[in-house]
Design a protein around this motif. Structure first.
Motif, PDB file in Angstrom:
ATOM      1  N   GLY A 172      28.247  19.259  38.999  1.00 13.26           N
ATOM      2  CA  GLY A 172      27.514  20.232  39.002  1.00 13.26           C
ATOM      3  C   GLY A 172      27.874  21.106  38.251  1.00 13.26           C
ATOM      4  N   ILE A 173      26.935  21.992  37.774  1.00 12.13           N
ATOM      5  CA  ILE A 173      27.271  22.912  36.592  1.00 12.13           C
ATOM      6  C   ILE A 173      27.317  24.326  37.666  1.00 12.13           C
ATOM      7  CG2 ILE A 173      24.654  22.798  35.255  1.00 12.13           C
ATOM      8  CD1 ILE A 173      25.999  23.909  32.972  1.00 12.13           C
ATOM      9  N   SER A 174      27.755  26.077  36.779  1.00  9.90           N
ATOM     10  CA  SER A 174      27.370  26.629  37.838  1.00  9.90           C
ATOM     11  C   SER A 174      27.346  27.972  37.176  1.00  9.90           C
ATOM     12  CB  SER A 174      27.864  26.866  39.109  1.00  9.90           C
ATOM     13  OG  SER A 174      29.932  26.543  38.762  1.00  9.90           O
ATOM     14  N   ALA A 175      27.212  29.211  37.037  1.00  9.55           N
ATOM     15  CA  ALA A 175      26.915  30.276  36.402  1.00  9.55           C
ATOM     16  C   ALA A 175      28.244  31.167  36.689  1.00  9.55           C
ATOM     17  CB  ALA A 175      26.016  31.137  36.478  1.00  9.55           C
ATOM     18  N   VAL A 176      29.413  31.760  36.304  1.00 10.34           N
ATOM     19  CA  VAL A 176      30.551  32.463  36.692  1.00 10.34           C
ATOM     20  C   VAL A 176      30.135  33.995  36.469  1.00 10.34           C
ATOM     21  CG1 VAL A 176      31.716  30.339  37.230  1.00 10.34           C
ATOM     22  CG2 VAL A 176      31.823  31.899  34.851  1.00 10.34           C
ATOM     23  N   PHE A 177      30.738  34.172  37.785  1.00  8.69           N
ATOM     24  CA  PHE A 177      30.840  35.942  37.550  1.00  8.69           C
ATOM     25  C   PHE A 177      32.662  36.637  38.491  1.00  8.69           C
ATOM     26  CE2 PHE A 177      26.858  34.667  38.783  1.00  8.69           C
ATOM     27  CZ  PHE A 177      25.656  35.767  37.402  1.00  8.69           C
ATOM     28  N   GLY A 178      33.173  36.905  37.207  1.00  6.55           N
ATOM     29  CA  GLY A 178      34.689  36.919  37.649  1.00  6.55           C
ATOM     30  C   GLY A 178      35.322  38.308  37.340  1.00  6.55           C
ATOM     31  N   MET A 179      36.770  38.258  37.476  1.00  7.84           N
ATOM     32  CA  MET A 179      37.404  39.243  37.078  1.00  7.84           C
ATOM     33  C   MET A 179      38.971  38.705  36.569  1.00  7.84           C
ATOM     34  SD  MET A 179      37.541  42.774  36.552  1.00  7.84           S
ATOM     35  CE  MET A 179      36.293  42.615  38.714  1.00  7.84           C
ATOM     36  N   ARG A 180      39.917  38.899  35.560  1.00  2.24           N
ATOM     37  CA  ARG A 180      40.919  38.932  35.105  1.00  2.24           C
ATOM     38  C   ARG A 180      41.211  40.410  35.369  1.00  2.24           C
ATOM     39  NH1 ARG A 180      42.595  37.005  29.401  1.00  2.24           N
ATOM     40  NH2 ARG A 180      44.558  35.755  29.177  1.00  2.24           N
ATOM     41  N   ALA A 181      42.632  39.918  35.962  1.00  2.00           N
ATOM     42  CA  ALA A 181      43.644  41.333  36.093  1.00  2.00           C
ATOM     43  C   ALA A 181      44.912  40.899  35.742  1.00  2.00           C
ATOM     44  CB  ALA A 181      43.111  41.349  37.187  1.00  2.00           C
ATOM     45  N   MET A 182      45.787  42.161  35.679  1.00  2.00           N
ATOM     46  CA  MET A 182      47.410  42.028  35.095  1.00  2.00           C
ATOM     47  C   MET A 182      47.801  42.997  35.962  1.00  2.00           C
ATOM     48  SD  MET A 182      48.736  40.648  31.624  1.00  2.00           S
ATOM     49  CE  MET A 182      48.723  39.185  31.588  1.00  2.00           C
ATOM     50  N   PHE A 183      49.367  42.732  36.571  1.00  2.27           N
ATOM     51  CA  PHE A 183      50.163  43.811  37.322  1.00  2.27           C
ATOM     52  C   PHE A 183      51.139  43.507  36.872  1.00  2.27           C
ATOM     53  CE2 PHE A 183      46.281  42.632  39.534  1.00  2.27           C
ATOM     54  CZ  PHE A 183      45.525  43.739  39.603  1.00  2.27           C
TER      55      PHE A 183
END
Length: 306
Positions: free
Chosen positions: A295-306
């Motif tokens: 399967g193939i998909s477009a991704v929308f996300g977030m990277r975070a660091m605390f």
């Protein structure tokens, strides 16, 4: 006159009547190239090779040479009380040895596909310093509205082997897929030549099945704010595990590329593409069960660091 026959001293010669502006020097040859000055050898040709610019050697890589010996002579002890200065040096060295807590979410994303949309995550929390730290890592994925297909939680001790690579020793528990499995984990992670982030792990479960996982990623900064990050992950099974629908050989392959807006390092959104496929015997077992093989998909996300 008697003075006419007397010699005139050289220092008293009168040149007032001589006109030097009308003296013709055109017939005089001033070429002294063939003249050898007495007592002087011919000057050797100048060698400019010593002034050539040496090849620039850029040493921007950290080395692994042992540290220099700790100095035992302290000039400040000549002016201040030695015991006070010893306490000050001890406090300064103590400040260099630090332990801290951090939470890093590498991926938290929504996956839009032709079929059912899904989600995925990967991150870790750790406590410690540069040499030793305790790490709690998790990753997984699934379809919206359904139980997650994969949930992994690993706890391990990470120890620096050299400036480039770290050793991992710990355990990993898989909550999904069913049935659950617990694995002993041994791994190596670090920065390979050409700045590739790599990880290799060997996992052995309480049931005796052995698996391996390899990851590689690269971060290419396009501008001060845009970073593109291609990644690859592959799983390998050393034997058939029918309870998990896993066949021996290469088990699963994931490829992805994400473009991240890294203006704020603490919270950076990204878009990209994600592709995964079951391989070899695992793919055959998936077809028999009626599951998707790839399967193939477009991704929308977030990277975070605390």
């Amino acid at each position: 006159m008697l003075l006419v026959g007397l010699p005139i001293p050289a220092g008293a010669q009168d040149h007032a009547g001589m006109d030097h502006t009308q003296m013709d020097h055109s017939g005089m040859d001033h070429d002294m190239s063939g003249m050898d000055m007495p007592g002087q050898d011919a000057a050797p040709a100048m060698d400019h090779s010593a002034h050539a610019t040496p090849d620039a050697t850029v040493a921007d890589q950290p080395g692994d040479a042992p540290a220099p010996p700790v100095p035992v002579d302290h000039p400040a002890d000549r002016f201040f009380a030695p015991d006070r200065m010893a306490a000050s040096r001890k406090a300064m060295i103590g400040e260099m040895t630090f332990s801290t807590f951090a939470l890093q979410v590498d991926r938290l994303e929504y996956r839009s596909a032709n079929g059912k949309d899904g989600f995925g995550w990967e991150g870790q929390a750790w406590y410690g310093g540069d040499i030793d730290r305790v790490v709690l890592a998790s990753e997984g994925e699934g379809k919206l509205g359904e139980r997650a297909e994969r949930i992994e939680l690993a706890a391990y001790w990470r120890h620096a082997l050299d400036p480039w690579f770290n050793l991992q020793l710990g355990v990993r528990h898989d909550f999904r897929p069913d049935p659950q499995r617990t694995y002993a984990l041994v791994g190596i992670e670090g920065l390979a030549p050409y700045w590739f982030d790599v990880t290799g792990q060997i996992l052995a479960s309480e049931k005796g099945d052995v698996h391996a996982r390899g990851k590689a990623g690269y971060q290419q900064r396009i501008t001060q704010s845009l970073v593109v990050e291609p990644e690859a992950e592959v799983d390998f099974a050393f034997q058939d595990v029918s309870a998990l629908n896993v066949g021996s050989g290469f088990e699963r392959l994931e490829l992805g590329a994400r473009l991240r807006y890294d203006r704020n390092r603490s919270l950076a959104p990204y878009v990209g593409v994600h592709w995964e496929r079951k391989l070899a015997g695992t793919a055959r077992l998936a077809r028999v069960s009626g599951d998707d093989v790839s399967g193939i998909s477009a991704v929308f996300g977030m990277r975070a660091m605390f």
